[in-house]
Design a protein around this motif. Structure first.
Motif, PDB file in Angstrom:
ATOM      1  N   UNK A 288     -88.329 -35.803  -8.069  1.00 39.49           N
ATOM      2  CA  UNK A 288     -88.489 -35.076  -6.810  1.00 39.49           C
ATOM      3  C   UNK A 288     -88.588 -33.573  -7.076  1.00 39.49           C
ATOM      4  N   UNK A 289     -87.761 -33.057  -7.983  1.00 39.30           N
ATOM      5  CA  UNK A 289     -87.815 -31.628  -8.309  1.00 39.30           C
ATOM      6  C   UNK A 289     -89.149 -31.242  -8.943  1.00 39.30           C
ATOM      7  N   UNK A 290     -89.822 -32.194  -9.547  1.00 35.52           N
ATOM      8  CA  UNK A 290     -91.108 -31.918 -10.172  1.00 35.52           C
ATOM      9  C   UNK A 290     -92.303 -32.113  -9.262  1.00 35.52           C
ATOM     10  N   UNK A 291     -92.099 -32.752  -8.106  1.00 35.34           N
ATOM     11  CA  UNK A 291     -93.245 -33.057  -7.241  1.00 35.34           C
ATOM     12  C   UNK A 291     -93.204 -32.366  -5.885  1.00 35.34           C
ATOM     13  N   UNK A 292     -92.054 -31.866  -5.483  1.00 35.43           N
ATOM     14  CA  UNK A 292     -91.929 -31.176  -4.192  1.00 35.43           C
ATOM     15  C   UNK A 292     -91.718 -29.688  -4.420  1.00 35.43           C
ATOM     16  N   UNK A 293     -92.059 -28.891  -3.417  1.00 33.80           N
ATOM     17  CA  UNK A 293     -91.891 -27.444  -3.514  1.00 33.80           C
ATOM     18  C   UNK A 293     -90.665 -26.984  -2.744  1.00 33.80           C
ATOM     19  N   UNK A 294     -89.911 -26.086  -3.348  1.00 35.94           N
ATOM     20  CA  UNK A 294     -88.771 -25.476  -2.684  1.00 35.94           C
ATOM     21  C   UNK A 294     -89.177 -24.537  -1.564  1.00 35.94           C
ATOM     22  N   UNK A 295     -90.465 -24.203  -1.492  1.00 29.24           N
ATOM     23  CA  UNK A 295     -90.954 -23.376  -0.383  1.00 29.24           C
ATOM     24  C   UNK A 295     -90.897 -24.146   0.934  1.00 29.24           C
ATOM     25  N   UNK A 296     -91.051 -25.467   0.838  1.00 31.95           N
ATOM     26  CA  UNK A 296     -91.177 -26.301   2.027  1.00 31.95           C
ATOM     27  C   UNK A 296     -89.917 -27.067   2.393  1.00 31.95           C
ATOM     28  N   UNK A 297     -88.973 -27.163   1.471  1.00 34.40           N
ATOM     29  CA  UNK A 297     -87.759 -27.934   1.730  1.00 34.40           C
ATOM     30  C   UNK A 297     -86.683 -27.538   0.736  1.00 34.40           C
ATOM     31  N   UNK A 298     -85.445 -27.868   1.045  1.00 30.01           N
ATOM     32  CA  UNK A 298     -84.363 -27.685   0.082  1.00 30.01           C
ATOM     33  C   UNK A 298     -84.363 -28.920  -0.809  1.00 30.01           C
ATOM     34  N   UNK A 299     -85.176 -28.866  -1.840  1.00 31.13           N
ATOM     35  CA  UNK A 299     -85.373 -30.057  -2.655  1.00 31.13           C
ATOM     36  C   UNK A 299     -84.159 -30.398  -3.515  1.00 31.13           C
ATOM     37  N   UNK A 300     -83.308 -29.429  -3.820  1.00 32.67           N
ATOM     38  CA  UNK A 300     -82.089 -29.725  -4.569  1.00 32.67           C
ATOM     39  C   UNK A 300     -81.195 -30.647  -3.730  1.00 32.67           C
TER      40      UNK A 300
END
Length: 175
Positions: free
Chosen positions: A89-101
């Motif tokens: 998930x950390x490699x495929x989603x952007x932290x600009x759009x969501x709190x991926x952590x």
């Protein structure tokens, strides 16, 4: 098993496997709540300029790049196999759009010596202070297999002096 701090000289890793299985790069300031993390599959660990170092590659289009540019420290972390979906998930989603952590179910925590966060679930955390960066230049690619990894955005390489290492037993070679 809880991580413990130990000297870099006792770090026991197989770098090609470690980076190949995916690690997590985190940059920013944990205490201020301003940080991002991303999965990385490329990097190196060794010695340069008389200091232990870790090297990471970050494309300018990645959100983590902004944190690498703004802050002077970063961490790289290895996780147990049961965290594979979180790393993906950390490699495929952007932290600009969501709190991926948070979406990945990871628990950020303070590091020992740097502002960038560590993660409670990590089995190994290497804390670094940036000491050098360099942008890749395609004019210097000597092997044919390098160019296919790129379109137009070439990685920036960051070298970080290793300031602390914490890990579980399997990462420590103690005599």
């Amino acid at each position: 098993m809880k991580r413990v701090e130990f000297p870099i000289e006792e770090l026991l890793i197989r770098p090609c496997l470690l980076f190949g299985e995916g690690m997590v790069l985190a940059a920013g300031d944990f205490a201020a709540g301003r940080f991002n993390a991303m999965a990385i599959g490329w990097g190196s660990i060794g010695r340069v300029w008389g200091k232990p170092f870790a090297q990471v590659f970050v494309r300018p289009t990645r959100y983590t790049y902004e944190f690498m540019e703004k802050y002077n420290t970063f961490t790289i972390a290895a996780f147990p196999s049961n965290c594979r979906k979180a790393i993906d998930l950390l490699g495929t989603k952007s932290g600009r759009e969501m709190d991926k952590v948070i979406a990945a179910g990871l628990t950020p925590e303070p590091s020992l010596r740097v502002a960038a966060p560590s993660f409670a679930e990590a089995e190994l955390v290497i804390e670094c202070r940036k000491i050098y960066f360099q942008d890749l230049n395609p004019a210097y690619f000597l092997a044919d297999y390098i160019a296919p990894h790129y379109g137009r955005d070439y990685h920036r390489l960051y070298f970080g002096e290793i300031l602390a290492v914490t890990g579980v037993k399997k990462y420590r070679h103690a005599e």
